[in-house]
Design a protein around this motif. Structure first.
Motif, PDB file in Angstrom:
ATOM      1  N   VAL A  78      48.417  41.006  67.346  1.00 49.27           N
ATOM      2  CA  VAL A  78      49.192  41.612  68.438  1.00 49.27           C
ATOM      3  C   VAL A  78      50.529  40.892  68.574  1.00 49.27           C
ATOM      4  CG1 VAL A  78      49.366  41.679  70.964  1.00 49.27           C
ATOM      5  CG2 VAL A  78      47.371  42.643  69.861  1.00 49.27           C
ATOM      6  N   VAL A  79      51.585  41.692  68.640  1.00 54.45           N
ATOM      7  CA  VAL A  79      52.916  41.195  68.994  1.00 54.45           C
ATOM      8  C   VAL A  79      53.161  41.704  70.414  1.00 54.45           C
ATOM      9  CG1 VAL A  79      55.372  41.243  68.423  1.00 54.45           C
ATOM     10  CG2 VAL A  79      53.657  41.442  66.585  1.00 54.45           C
ATOM     11  N   SER A  80      53.419  40.782  71.351  1.00 52.60           N
ATOM     12  CA  SER A  80      53.635  41.238  72.730  1.00 52.60           C
ATOM     13  C   SER A  80      55.014  40.817  73.210  1.00 52.60           C
ATOM     14  CB  SER A  80      52.559  40.668  73.657  1.00 52.60           C
ATOM     15  OG  SER A  80      52.796  39.292  73.876  1.00 52.60           O
ATOM     16  N   THR A  81      55.457  41.467  74.286  1.00 50.92           N
ATOM     17  CA  THR A  81      56.679  41.009  74.946  1.00 50.92           C
ATOM     18  C   THR A  81      56.327  40.616  76.370  1.00 50.92           C
ATOM     19  OG1 THR A  81      57.386  43.148  75.862  1.00 50.92           O
ATOM     20  CG2 THR A  81      58.041  42.649  73.590  1.00 50.92           C
ATOM     21  N   ALA A  82      57.072  39.681  76.912  1.00 45.77           N
ATOM     22  CA  ALA A  82      56.830  39.223  78.273  1.00 45.77           C
ATOM     23  C   ALA A  82      58.161  38.820  78.902  1.00 45.77           C
ATOM     24  CB  ALA A  82      55.883  38.028  78.270  1.00 45.77           C
ATOM     25  N   ALA A  83      58.474  39.411  80.035  1.00 44.35           N
ATOM     26  CA  ALA A  83      59.640  38.957  80.793  1.00 44.35           C
ATOM     27  C   ALA A  83      59.274  37.628  81.445  1.00 44.35           C
ATOM     28  CB  ALA A  83      60.003  39.988  81.854  1.00 44.35           C
ATOM     29  N   VAL A 193      51.165  36.748  69.126  1.00 42.90           N
ATOM     30  CA  VAL A 193      52.437  36.053  69.252  1.00 42.90           C
ATOM     31  C   VAL A 193      53.189  36.769  70.374  1.00 42.90           C
ATOM     32  CG1 VAL A 193      53.549  37.459  67.435  1.00 42.90           C
ATOM     33  CG2 VAL A 193      54.513  35.247  68.050  1.00 42.90           C
ATOM     34  N   ALA A 194      53.876  36.000  71.222  1.00 42.23           N
ATOM     35  CA  ALA A 194      54.566  36.608  72.374  1.00 42.23           C
ATOM     36  C   ALA A 194      56.056  36.334  72.304  1.00 42.23           C
ATOM     37  CB  ALA A 194      53.991  36.067  73.684  1.00 42.23           C
ATOM     38  N   ILE A 195      56.830  37.421  72.387  1.00 43.36           N
ATOM     39  CA  ILE A 195      58.294  37.293  72.496  1.00 43.36           C
ATOM     40  C   ILE A 195      58.605  37.227  73.989  1.00 43.36           C
ATOM     41  CG2 ILE A 195      60.531  38.345  71.998  1.00 43.36           C
ATOM     42  CD1 ILE A 195      59.020  40.166  69.942  1.00 43.36           C
ATOM     43  N   CYS A 196      59.040  36.061  74.447  1.00 43.29           N
ATOM     44  CA  CYS A 196      59.399  35.909  75.860  1.00 43.29           C
ATOM     45  C   CYS A 196      60.878  36.242  76.027  1.00 43.29           C
ATOM     46  CB  CYS A 196      59.142  34.485  76.327  1.00 43.29           C
ATOM     47  SG  CYS A 196      57.400  34.054  76.269  1.00 43.29           S
ATOM     48  N   VAL A 197      61.160  37.151  76.939  1.00 47.45           N
ATOM     49  CA  VAL A 197      62.543  37.562  77.198  1.00 47.45           C
ATOM     50  C   VAL A 197      62.953  36.931  78.525  1.00 47.45           C
ATOM     51  CG1 VAL A 197      64.073  39.534  77.550  1.00 47.45           C
ATOM     52  CG2 VAL A 197      62.092  39.751  76.017  1.00 47.45           C
ATOM     53  N   VAL A 198      63.896  35.997  78.468  1.00 51.65           N
ATOM     54  CA  VAL A 198      64.283  35.272  79.687  1.00 51.65           C
ATOM     55  C   VAL A 198      65.213  36.170  80.506  1.00 51.65           C
ATOM     56  CG1 VAL A 198      65.287  33.170  80.643  1.00 51.65           C
ATOM     57  CG2 VAL A 198      64.117  33.096  78.412  1.00 51.65           C
ATOM     58  N   THR A 199      64.769  36.480  81.726  1.00 52.34           N
ATOM     59  CA  THR A 199      65.529  37.428  82.552  1.00 52.34           C
ATOM     60  C   THR A 199      66.203  36.768  83.745  1.00 52.34           C
ATOM     61  OG1 THR A 199      63.451  37.924  83.687  1.00 52.34           O
ATOM     62  CG2 THR A 199      64.145  39.459  81.956  1.00 52.34           C
ATOM     63  N   ASP A 200      65.822  35.540  84.093  1.00 51.81           N
ATOM     64  CA  ASP A 200      66.277  34.959  85.361  1.00 51.81           C
ATOM     65  C   ASP A 200      66.019  33.460  85.368  1.00 51.81           C
ATOM     66  OD1 ASP A 200      63.491  34.443  86.842  1.00 51.81           O
ATOM     67  OD2 ASP A 200      63.370  36.317  85.713  1.00 51.81           O
TER      68      ASP A 200
END
Ligand SMILES: CSC[C@H]1O[C@H](OP(=O)(O)O)[C@H](O)[C@@H]1O
Ligand SMILES: Nc1ncnc2[nH]cnc12
Length: 272
Positions: A78-83, A193-200
């Motif tokens: 699994v490839v995930s995204t997370a804010a 694996v998680a792609i963390c997207v920095v939003t704040d």
């Protein structure tokens, strides 16, 4: 045979694959909706964890159903995204990071498949799959290669004091969804694996910090970053070997039995 890769879309990623029909999959833990499509030259099984229209709050996500449904269509990676909010000057808003550690601050969530039936204890020192993380680090050279993420219960954001405690403890990023999702995946024989997207910057670095978190800011940053997020997922998906098999963290027989659990029949509909 080339395996199907699972993609779990986080906030801002309710729809990823055009043309695929969302399919409701019954599981022993309740239904989950998966869309089979194409991305990165591969067949993927896409599951938006908050639902296609962001209707499921982080503390209400049925992660056991989601991971079981992905396993049932043959997903092993699994490839995930997370804010995420940043607690560290090393992770600026609009940057990406590949999480390597988790601190679970959630409570009251259904967080294991082993609460009845066989007693099993997941080794979780390295929560994410080292092989998938290695591929992702190569595929996304601009992303920070590691980050410790604290997962809070939500749905509210942290107080300034909670933020400070996490920062002082060495936590880099904060989120509401990677737990129990990553542990459940590992229990059912799926590497993540998680792609963390920095939003704040979470509760902010000063009283007038324009990057202090609000849901509006998170969604705006995610909308701006969507093309980069989709491209990042596609690059990692393309790099997953067709014969990928995750680390055996739980014995094979137990995982096979978990994946073979019977699905209860749907309730009878009564027509008057
Ligand atoms: C929309 S603000 C908070 C929300 O965003 C993150 O979601 P996800 O991890 O699915 O990208 C965070 O965990 C909260 O659920
Ligand atoms: N500051 C924050 N706290 C928790 N979850 C988040 N998701 C995005 N930003 C967040």
């Amino acid at each position: 045979m080339t395996s199907i890769v699972g993609v779990i879309g986080g906030s801002g990623l309710g729809v990823l694959v055009d043309g695929g029909e969302p399919r409701e999959i019954p599981t022993p833990f309740g239904p989950a909706t998966v869309t089979i499509g194409e991305l990165g030259g591969r067949t993927i099984a896409f599951l938006p964890r908050h639902g296609a229209g962001h209707t499921i709050a982080p503390h209400r996500i049925n992660a056991r159903a989601n991971l079981w449904a992905l396993a049932s269509v043959g997903v092993r990676a699994v490839v995930s995204t997370a804010a995420v909010g940043s607690l560290s000057p090393g992770h600026l808003p609009e940057s990406f990071a590949l999480a390597d550690q988790l601190v679970d601050r959630t409570f009251g969530r259904a967080d294991t498949y082993f609460d009845s039936g066989p007693v099993r204890h997941l080794p979780f020192a390295e929560p994410f799959c080292p092989v998938l993380r290695g591929l992702a680090i190569e595929a996304l050279p601009d992303a920070a290669p590691r980050a410790t993420v604290a997962v809070i219960q939500g749905p509210r954001f942290s107080t300034a004091a909670e933020s400070r405690i996490l920062r002082d403890a060495g936590v880099d990023l904060v989120n509401m969804t990677l737990c129990p999702e990553v542990a459940l995946a590992a229990e059912i024989g799926i590497g993540t694996v998680a792609i963390c997207v920095v939003t704040d910057t979470d509760s902010g670095t000063s009283a007038d910090d324009p990057d202090a978190v609000t849901a509006e800011l998170v969604f705006r940053r995610l909308a701006e970053a969507k093309p980069r997020i989709v491209a990042a997922i596609a690059r990692i998906v393309a790099a997953v070997p067709g014969d990928y098999v995750p680390r055996p963290l739980i014995d094979e027989e137990t995982v096979a039995a978990l994946r073979a659990l019977p699905v209860p029949p749907p309730p009878l509909s009564v027509t008057p």
